[in-house]
Design an enzyme around this catalytic site. Sequence first.
Site, short mmCIF file in Angstrom:
data_model
loop_
_atom_site.label_atom_id
_atom_site.label_comp_id
_atom_site.label_asym_id
_atom_site.label_seq_id
_atom_site.Cartn_x
_atom_site.Cartn_y
_atom_site.Cartn_z
N ARG A 149 -87.76 29.44 81.09
CA ARG A 149 -88.83 29.35 82.10
C ARG A 149 -89.24 28.07 82.77
O ARG A 149 -90.19 27.68 83.27
CB ARG A 149 -90.06 30.05 81.65
CG ARG A 149 -90.11 31.50 81.08
CD ARG A 149 -89.60 32.38 82.13
NE ARG A 149 -89.21 33.55 81.54
CZ ARG A 149 -88.09 34.21 80.97
NH1 ARG A 149 -87.10 33.41 81.16
NH2 ARG A 149 -88.06 35.26 80.36
N SER A 198 -96.01 37.20 83.24
CA SER A 198 -96.66 36.64 81.94
C SER A 198 -97.64 35.46 82.21
O SER A 198 -97.25 34.52 82.79
CB SER A 198 -95.28 36.02 80.93
OG SER A 198 -94.55 37.37 80.72
N GLU A 269 -97.26 29.68 81.36
CA GLU A 269 -96.05 29.98 82.21
C GLU A 269 -96.29 30.24 83.63
O GLU A 269 -95.52 29.60 84.55
CB GLU A 269 -95.30 31.37 81.82
CG GLU A 269 -94.06 31.84 82.66
CD GLU A 269 -93.35 32.88 82.04
OE1 GLU A 269 -93.24 32.97 80.85
OE2 GLU A 269 -92.89 33.77 82.78
C1 LIG Z 1 -95.36 42.72 87.10
C2 LIG Z 1 -94.65 41.52 87.11
C3 LIG Z 1 -93.55 41.30 86.02
C4 LIG Z 1 -92.87 40.10 85.81
N1 LIG Z 1 -91.99 40.21 84.77
C5 LIG Z 1 -91.13 39.09 84.64
C6 LIG Z 1 -90.05 38.91 83.67
O1 LIG Z 1 -89.57 39.82 83.23
N2 LIG Z 1 -89.46 37.79 83.68
C7 LIG Z 1 -89.84 36.72 84.22
O2 LIG Z 1 -89.12 35.48 84.18
N3 LIG Z 1 -90.89 36.81 85.05
C8 LIG Z 1 -91.71 37.62 85.57
N4 LIG Z 1 -92.51 37.72 86.25
C9 LIG Z 1 -93.04 36.53 86.91
C10 LIG Z 1 -92.29 36.20 88.28
O3 LIG Z 1 -92.17 37.44 89.19
C11 LIG Z 1 -91.12 35.31 88.09
O4 LIG Z 1 -91.37 34.02 87.73
C12 LIG Z 1 -90.51 35.15 89.34
O5 LIG Z 1 -89.26 34.53 89.36
C13 LIG Z 1 -91.23 34.38 90.56
O6 LIG Z 1 -90.66 34.32 91.76
P1 LIG Z 1 -91.55 34.03 92.91
O7 LIG Z 1 -90.75 34.32 94.18
O8 LIG Z 1 -92.52 35.29 93.20
O9 LIG Z 1 -92.27 32.91 93.04
P2 LIG Z 1 -93.66 32.30 92.98
O10 LIG Z 1 -94.65 33.18 92.05
O11 LIG Z 1 -94.17 32.58 94.44
O12 LIG Z 1 -93.65 31.12 92.65
C14 LIG Z 1 -93.60 30.38 91.39
C15 LIG Z 1 -93.03 29.01 91.46
O13 LIG Z 1 -91.73 28.84 91.91
C16 LIG Z 1 -91.86 27.80 93.06
N5 LIG Z 1 -90.94 28.50 94.05
C17 LIG Z 1 -90.71 29.66 94.84
N6 LIG Z 1 -90.13 29.83 95.86
C18 LIG Z 1 -89.43 28.90 95.50
C19 LIG Z 1 -88.33 28.14 96.36
N7 LIG Z 1 -87.90 28.97 97.32
N8 LIG Z 1 -87.94 26.70 96.14
C20 LIG Z 1 -88.52 26.16 95.15
N9 LIG Z 1 -89.51 26.66 94.44
C21 LIG Z 1 -89.87 27.81 94.56
C22 LIG Z 1 -93.32 27.95 93.37
O14 LIG Z 1 -93.65 26.67 94.27
C23 LIG Z 1 -93.99 28.11 91.93
O15 LIG Z 1 -93.93 26.95 91.46
C24 LIG Z 1 -93.28 38.96 86.39
C25 LIG Z 1 -94.37 39.06 87.45
C26 LIG Z 1 -95.21 40.33 87.71
C27 LIG Z 1 -96.10 40.38 88.71
#
Ligand SMILES: Cc1cc2nc3c(=O)[nH]c(=O)nc-3n(C[C@H](O)[C@H](O)[C@H](O)COP(=O)(O)OP(=O)(O)OC[C@H]3O[C@@H](n4cnc5c(N)ncnc54)[C@H](O)[C@@H]3O)c2cc1C
Length: 279
Positions: A149, A198, A269
């Site tokens: 992560r 998480s 996380e």
């Molecule tokens: C119901 C639910 C279930 C989930 N299950 C999991 C799971 O099983 N495993 C898991 O690992 N995670 C899980 N997550 C967490 C989340 O979905 C992941 O971490 C996901 O990869 C975040 O992606 P995002 O695009 O929404 O990033 P965001 O939440 O928008 O951002 C997260 C971080 O990434 C950075 N970021 C986003 N896009 C970029 C980019 N293009 N360039 C650089 N930095 C960027 C942001 O600045 C921030 O620091 C879950 C979340 C939810 C709500």
Amino acid sequence: MTTIGTGGPARALARPRSLTELEEAVRYAQGEGLEVVVIGLGSNVLAADEGVDALVVRLEGALADAEARGELVVAGGGATNAVCLHRARAAGLGGFEFACAIPGTAGGGVRMNAGAYGRDWTDVLVRALVVSAEGSRWLTPAELGLAYRHADLRPGQVVAQVEYRLEPRPPDEIKATVAELVARRKDTQPTNKRTFGSVFKNPPGELGAGALLERCGLKGYRIGGAMISPKHANFIENADGATSADCLALMVEARRRAREQFGVELEREVVFLGDLALS
Ligand SMILES: Cc1cc2nc3c(=O)[nH]c(=O)nc-3n(C[C@H](O)[C@H](O)[C@H](O)COP(=O)(O)OP(=O)(O)OC[C@H]3O[C@@H](n4cnc5c(N)ncnc54)[C@H](O)[C@@H]3O)c2cc1C
């Protein structure tokens, strides 16, 4: 703009639809002395109620689309995992099924090295195009420092594009695997509630963060409008008009109990945006 539905406004917002527009936005921020914060689906962030004093960038258009090229899926940093999985399946490419229940984007997946069911971004990522005020560079997973992560990406570094290497697999098999994984998810996690996934990373040792917090008696524990999920204790639900301050207070209490009852120091996380800190 966050899946938990809390947090205040950004100082400025850019929605670039091409690499050129993204580079312009980054240059603009540098000229204005503004920090650049990218947001994907906001599925792993908690943003301060007072707002975020930065240029928030959301990738759209070509930067949020994906296509299969041979055994690669080439995706914009803002492409959702659902879109990438759809393109992969249509092209008969397997290996990305693990991401079916991760509601994020390609860039968010790189930044978090997201993972599930024993796989993560290191298993599929070939390279990522990272754009910043210093220019644009393709980086490999090793150069990105992907770990549990974690990626070594600095604030202001935007993942604009990724390449995933997948392997041939019949679409029907992909569909069946996804259906099975999604059903498993629904049984164990609050998939139909507003959460940010998480809260804490799993600590070393046998007990995951969820099991540990459950043993601390925290399931259903509530502060303001935020509640530790009765279904999985490593999730916080926006039960009723929660603020980010409510969520933060729950995190402080959860860490205190884990420390006092198990001697475990939980590491968050979820990514904080704006002026938020865990005491
Ligand atoms: C119901 C639910 C279930 C989930 N299950 C999991 C799971 O099983 N495993 C898991 O690992 N995670 C899980 N997550 C967490 C989340 O979905 C992941 O971490 C996901 O990869 C975040 O992606 P995002 O695009 O929404 O990033 P965001 O939440 O928008 O951002 C997260 C971080 O990434 C950075 N970021 C986003 N896009 C970029 C980019 N293009 N360039 C650089 N930095 C960027 C942001 O600045 C921030 O620091 C879950 C979340 C939810 C709500």
